[in-house]
Design an enzyme around this catalytic site. Structure first.
Site, PDB file in Angstrom:
ATOM      1  N   HIS A 180      21.535 -25.511  16.778  1.00  0.00           N
ATOM      2  CA  HIS A 180      20.915 -24.382  17.470  1.00  0.00           C
ATOM      3  C   HIS A 180      21.952 -23.572  18.230  1.00  0.00           C
ATOM      4  O   HIS A 180      23.023 -24.069  18.574  1.00  0.00           O
ATOM      5  CB  HIS A 180      19.824 -24.854  18.432  1.00  0.00           C
ATOM      6  CG  HIS A 180      20.295 -25.883  19.415  1.00  0.00           C
ATOM      7  ND1 HIS A 180      20.322 -27.226  19.115  1.00  0.00           N
ATOM      8  CD2 HIS A 180      20.767 -25.790  20.687  1.00  0.00           C
ATOM      9  CE1 HIS A 180      20.771 -27.914  20.160  1.00  0.00           C
ATOM     10  NE2 HIS A 180      21.063 -27.050  21.119  1.00  0.00           N
ATOM     11  N   CYS A 185      20.846 -29.363  28.755  1.00  0.00           N
ATOM     12  CA  CYS A 185      21.938 -29.377  27.783  1.00  0.00           C
ATOM     13  C   CYS A 185      22.594 -28.000  27.806  1.00  0.00           C
ATOM     14  O   CYS A 185      22.036 -27.055  28.370  1.00  0.00           O
ATOM     15  CB  CYS A 185      21.448 -29.727  26.382  1.00  0.00           C
ATOM     16  SG  CYS A 185      20.425 -28.473  25.587  1.00  0.00           S
TER      17      CYS A 185
END
Length: 631
Positions: free
Chosen positions: A67, A179
């Site tokens: 991603h 993250c």
């Protein structure tokens, strides 16, 4: 917004043709690009690989979720790919991955888009959901499976919202997840922790630090009554609110893979007590495990270098262009354009890079308390001709002194807590750092001068050897620590007035992607269609001095790609030394090569020749040793 609004049949591949991680990424990125979801395929590919370099997105259990959030995305979307045989995606559990969801989030993506993307990440924690995706026989089945799961989760959330329980009845656990991109791992870790806690009958509240901002933010009341606190994050989160509490600090991947162990650790009461520095807006970077000293030094150095680069590149190129206008080709000496560009680039932007380098090294070590003493110590190094070496020492000195001062002041009475951060900390940090630097700058300036004289006295033979060494370093890990060390050395020599090393660094850095492009052009039968398309983009990336364009090929075939690249880059670097090339610009590739040796035609031609020879050697060597495609 439903997941099916972002995942369409034109971004789905039921049977992937890829056999490696690099090929999966290339195939899914190409699918997004063909569907018109991207503004720039190459930039999105770079963003995906940048995320993979931080940590693999192969989460285990057969799942991988590459991603990126970038301006290269035109429309937020999801690409789906499936491989029944399985592909080695460097997953955390070491097992092959079968289900691939590539998340493409645009920089302007609204919170609704981001919430939908994160929702998919949590669904994949369900075993039955994954099995249904693996057994789907058509694209419609995949969409139907996702819609069904989404409806079930919405119903479960409504039922949970209607339940009433006593706030003090059960064990209460707090969690914080985050993250670097804040799209997938953040929410998967939160979901795994929630699921584990609910199975044990515990109450839990998770704060997520995602791309859409902080959600379910923990209150002071939550913190006060918690039986255990878990911070599973690979990014900065606000930590001082936990001052005096025992906290489990772990990587976000442990939140996904080991939620039970984290909860057990949180409830044992054996974790160390966390002590903050009183800086409520600051944050600590949590890696979950102690880094080696070498890794810590590298991380701090790269923080300084990355923040320094805009000053070096912008100021350095403007300064180099000012020299061009001063030449006989253009306006000659004493012209206004040279004065303007020289003032902006040389007297200001380029002059700031050493203080900025020191400031951000110190900030990486000690957070905001290190910034001011680092900036001042770096400025002292610059003013006293201590050079790049002085800036490095200033940054590390300021950072570690700031940590020492923090420790010395930790025992102050509570009544003086407010004065500690606003008065005592900055004064002592600047004083101690400044005094030490006052006595260091003179010997550091002597070392810097000696290094300049030594490099200036190097003969052609020694410059060839130095060029070969720098060339090999630039190609051996293509943007990694060794590559960055060579580039940093080139910048240091640029600051010292020696322009030869940076010429070798830039020439060598252009070789790997150019060589890959040549190989994919003349040995087409050895590459897939996607690889050939990616190879063509490497002409542009290589010409722009973006070595990272070769990374996807190196990831898929590391021994052959790196071997060929090292040979070609070493030759290019050595030839720049042989030709006595001097480059005043720190970046720019072919767009700044006309500045070499005061824009002399013959040297420009020789520099281009060195790059072409290195690229051709890499391209031919790789084309010859590359294995043909397995039909």
């Amino acid at each position: 917004m439903k997941i099916s609004d972002l995942l369409k049949q034109d971004t789905m591949i039921l049977d992937l043709q890829s056999s490696s991680k690099a090929e999966v990424i290339e195939e899914l990125v190409s699918k997004l690009d063909e569907a018109g979801r991207l503004n720039n395929k190459e930039d999105y590919m770079k963003a995906i690989w940048a995320r993979e370099e931080q940590s693999t997105t192969g989460l285990g259990e057969g799942i991988a979720i590459p991603h990126a959030k970038t301006a290269a995305v035109k429309t937020p979307a999801i690409a789906f790919g499936r491989s029944k045989e399985g592909i080695d995606y460097e997953a955390l559990d070491g097992q092959p991955s079968h289900l691939f969801f590539m998340i493409a989030a645009s920089e302007g993506a609204n919170n609704e888009h981001l919430a939908t993307l994160s929702k998919l990440s949590t669904f994949l924690m369900d075993d039955s959901f994954r099995k249904n995706l693996l057994s789907a026989t058509s694209l419609n089945d995949v969409i139907s499976t996702i819609d069904t799961k989404e409806a079930e989760e919405e119903q479960a959330e409504e039922e949970e919202a209607n339940e009433t329980t006593s706030a003090d009845a059960d064990i209460f656990i707090l969690g914080v997840t985050g993250c670097p991109t804040g799209i997938a791992h953040t929410y998967m870790a939160a979901d795994a922790l929630k699921k584990e806690a609910q199975e044990r009958g515990y109450k839990i509240k998770i704060e997520t630090n995602g791309s859409g901002g902080v959600k379910s933010k923990l209150t002071q009341e939550d913190i006060d009554r918690a039986n255990g606190i878990i911070v599973a994050a690979d990014t900065k989160v606000e930590m001082d609110r936990f001052d005096g509490k025992k906290i489990v600090i772990a990587p976000v991947a442990d939140g996904v893979r080991k939620p039970g162990k984290l909860i057990d650790r949180a409830l044992t009461g054996e974790e160390p007590v966390y002590h903050g520095d009183g800086n409520k807006s600051g944050a600590e970077e949590n890696t979950g495990s102690k880094q080696s000293f070498g890794n810590s030094i590298y991380k701090h150095l790269m923080n300084g270098v990355s923040n320094m680069l805009p000053f070096v590149i912008g100021g350095g190129i403007l300064l180099a262009i000012s020299f061009l206008f001063e030449s006989d080709w253009f306006l000659g000496e004493d012209n206004v354009i040279t004065d303007i560009l020289g003032t902006i680039g040389g007297d200001n932007a380029f002059a700031l890079f050493i203080p900025v380098l020191a400031a951000f090294i110190a900030m990486s070590i000690a957070d905001r308390p290190g910034f001011a003493p680092g900036l001042i110590a770096g400025y002292m190094a610059f003013n006293n001709d201590a050079g790049f070496l002085g800036g490095l020492i200033a940054g590390f000195l300021a950072g570690y002194i700031a940590l020492l001062v923090k420790k010395l002041l930790s025992g102050m009475p509570q009544a003086l807590e407010g004065l500690r951060t606003i008065l005592f900390t900055p004064v002592l940090n600047i004083l101690f750092t400044g005094v030490i630097m006052f006595f260091l700058v003179a010997p550091l300036a002597s070392v810097n001068l000696g290094l300049q004289n030594w490099l200036g006295d190097l003969g052609t033979g020694n410059m060839v050897i130095l060029g070969i060494v720098l060339g090999v370093m630039m190609a051996i890990d293509m943007g990694g620590p060794i590559n960055k060390a060579a580039y940093t050395f080139g910048i240091a020599m640029l600051d010292a007035g020696n322009l030869g090393p940076q010429a070798a660094v830039m020439a060598a850095g252009m070789v790997p992607p150019l060589g890959i492009a040549i190989a994919t052009t003349f040995w087409k039968h050895k590459f897939t269609k996607q690889q050939r398309e990616s190879g063509r983009t490497n002409y542009v990336l290589g010409a722009s001095f973006i070595t990272e364009g070769a990374i996807p090929f190196a990831a898929a075939d590391p021994i052959r790609v790196i071997s060929a690249s090292v040979v070609g880059a070493g030759i290019a670097g050595g030839l720049t030394g042989l030709f006595q090339i001097a480059l005043p610009a720190p970046h720019g590739g072919v767009f700044t090569m006309f500045l070499v040796n005061e824009s002399t035609f013959s040297y420009i031609g020789l520099y281009a020749l060195a790059i072409v020879i290195g690229a051709v050697v890499t391209g031919v060597l790789y084309g010859l040793i590359k294995k043909p495609i397995q039909k």
